[in-house]
Design an enzyme around this catalytic site. Structure first.
Site, PDB file in Angstrom:
ATOM      1  N   GLY A  46       9.842   7.241  -1.982  1.00  0.00           N
ATOM      2  CA  GLY A  46       8.497   6.829  -1.610  1.00  0.00           C
ATOM      3  C   GLY A  46       8.121   7.433  -0.274  1.00  0.00           C
ATOM      4  O   GLY A  46       8.982   7.685   0.572  1.00  0.00           O
ATOM      5  N   GLN A  51       3.530   8.375   7.427  1.00  0.00           N
ATOM      6  CA  GLN A  51       4.816   8.977   7.794  1.00  0.00           C
ATOM      7  C   GLN A  51       4.720  10.478   8.041  1.00  0.00           C
ATOM      8  O   GLN A  51       5.597  11.052   8.670  1.00  0.00           O
ATOM      9  CB  GLN A  51       5.857   8.711   6.710  1.00  0.00           C
ATOM     10  CG  GLN A  51       6.241   7.246   6.595  1.00  0.00           C
ATOM     11  CD  GLN A  51       7.193   7.042   5.451  1.00  0.00           C
ATOM     12  OE1 GLN A  51       6.787   6.815   4.321  1.00  0.00           O
ATOM     13  NE2 GLN A  51       8.479   7.161   5.742  1.00  0.00           N
ATOM     14  N   CYS A  92      14.732   4.331   4.910  1.00  0.00           N
ATOM     15  CA  CYS A  92      13.401   4.874   5.153  1.00  0.00           C
ATOM     16  C   CYS A  92      13.522   6.305   5.665  1.00  0.00           C
ATOM     17  O   CYS A  92      14.371   6.588   6.518  1.00  0.00           O
ATOM     18  CB  CYS A  92      12.678   4.006   6.179  1.00  0.00           C
ATOM     19  SG  CYS A  92      11.007   4.538   6.555  1.00  0.00           S
ATOM     20  N   LEU A  93      12.687   7.178   5.149  1.00  0.00           N
ATOM     21  CA  LEU A  93      12.701   8.568   5.612  1.00  0.00           C
ATOM     22  C   LEU A  93      12.335   8.672   7.085  1.00  0.00           C
ATOM     23  O   LEU A  93      12.697   9.644   7.741  1.00  0.00           O
ATOM     24  CB  LEU A  93      11.754   9.412   4.761  1.00  0.00           C
ATOM     25  CG  LEU A  93      12.133   9.523   3.275  1.00  0.00           C
ATOM     26  CD1 LEU A  93      11.069  10.307   2.523  1.00  0.00           C
ATOM     27  CD2 LEU A  93      13.500  10.141   3.104  1.00  0.00           C
ATOM     28  N   HIS A 134       7.253  -1.709   0.771  1.00  0.00           N
ATOM     29  CA  HIS A 134       7.764  -0.936   1.904  1.00  0.00           C
ATOM     30  C   HIS A 134       6.733   0.101   2.350  1.00  0.00           C
ATOM     31  O   HIS A 134       6.420   0.210   3.539  1.00  0.00           O
ATOM     32  CB  HIS A 134       9.078  -0.257   1.482  1.00  0.00           C
ATOM     33  CG  HIS A 134       9.675   0.639   2.505  1.00  0.00           C
ATOM     34  ND1 HIS A 134      10.809   0.300   3.210  1.00  0.00           N
ATOM     35  CD2 HIS A 134       9.315   1.869   2.947  1.00  0.00           C
ATOM     36  CE1 HIS A 134      11.103   1.283   4.047  1.00  0.00           C
ATOM     37  NE2 HIS A 134      10.217   2.254   3.897  1.00  0.00           N
ATOM     38  N   GLU A 135       6.172   0.844   1.405  1.00  0.00           N
ATOM     39  CA  GLU A 135       5.193   1.883   1.740  1.00  0.00           C
ATOM     40  C   GLU A 135       3.868   1.269   2.207  1.00  0.00           C
ATOM     41  O   GLU A 135       3.213   1.813   3.097  1.00  0.00           O
ATOM     42  CB  GLU A 135       4.969   2.830   0.554  1.00  0.00           C
ATOM     43  CG  GLU A 135       6.209   3.548   0.052  1.00  0.00           C
ATOM     44  CD  GLU A 135       7.000   4.296   1.111  1.00  0.00           C
ATOM     45  OE1 GLU A 135       6.432   4.698   2.144  1.00  0.00           O
ATOM     46  OE2 GLU A 135       8.212   4.470   0.912  1.00  0.00           O
ATOM     47  N   HIS A 138       3.941   0.651   5.827  1.00  0.00           N
ATOM     48  CA  HIS A 138       3.658   1.844   6.634  1.00  0.00           C
ATOM     49  C   HIS A 138       2.159   2.002   6.875  1.00  0.00           C
ATOM     50  O   HIS A 138       1.739   2.370   7.970  1.00  0.00           O
ATOM     51  CB  HIS A 138       4.183   3.114   5.956  1.00  0.00           C
ATOM     52  CG  HIS A 138       5.637   3.343   6.140  1.00  0.00           C
ATOM     53  ND1 HIS A 138       6.216   3.559   7.370  1.00  0.00           N
ATOM     54  CD2 HIS A 138       6.650   3.400   5.236  1.00  0.00           C
ATOM     55  CE1 HIS A 138       7.510   3.737   7.219  1.00  0.00           C
ATOM     56  NE2 HIS A 138       7.800   3.644   5.932  1.00  0.00           N
TER      57      HIS A 138
END
Length: 172
Positions: A46, A51, A92-93, A134-135, A138
């Site tokens: 994701g 991000q 997480c990226l 989660h996204e 962000h």
């Protein structure tokens, strides 16, 4: 297509709140394609536009192992379907190398536009529900480390800042 730079915690741009997307056009299609390419390359399941320093309400997700189920969520809104808490080990990226148990609701309903600007609704459970939540965080300037204790969050920030400094020295 191109690989975009993923912002890493504690970069303050990750705290910026995303604004709604007004129109679905060729530029947005390119952004979506670039985000998928970036997410797959990372590799991740994701990626929120925030991000990659694009502060619009856009999320791309693909939880399939063979990368054949890409999902696009433009201006997503979620409704919690079950307050039943479920624990998932999240990564997480934007917080590379760290995985922590996070408690989130098990099921959600999402209303959004797809990559072509068409409205849709989707009911999600399990990993997909966690990924969407989660996204969505962000897009609101929130990261999964915000669910952790201050001590743990500061320790992660310190380790990543140290790594960034080492990486910068290696480049010079």
């Amino acid at each position: 297509m191109s690989i975009l730079t993923i912002l890493e915690f504690p970069d303050p741009r990750l705290r910026k709140i995303a604004t709604p997307i007004d129109k679905v056009d060729a530029d947005l299609q390119q952004q979506i394609d670039d985000m998928f390419e970036t997410m797959y390359e990372a590799p991740g399941i994701g990626l929120a536009a925030t991000q990659v320093n694009f502060h619009k309400q856009l999320i791309v997700i693909d939880i399939s192992e063979d990368r054949t189920q890409p999902l696009v969520f433009i201006n997503p809104k979620i409704e919690i379907l079950s307050e039943e808490p479920h624990v998932y080990k999240e990564g997480c990226l934007s917080v590379p190398g760290f995985y922590e148990d996070i408690i989130r609701p098990e099921g959600v309903k999402v209303n959004a536009l797809n990559r072509y600007g068409e409205a849709f609704e989707m009911t999600c459970e399990g990993l997909l529900a966690v990924c969407i939540q989660h996204e969505m965080d962000h897009l609101s300037g929130k990261l999964f480390v915000d669910y952790l204790s201050t001590l743990k969050r500061n320790r992660i920030a310190h380790k990543l800042e140290k790594q960034h400094k080492q990486d910068q020295k290696a480049v010079k």
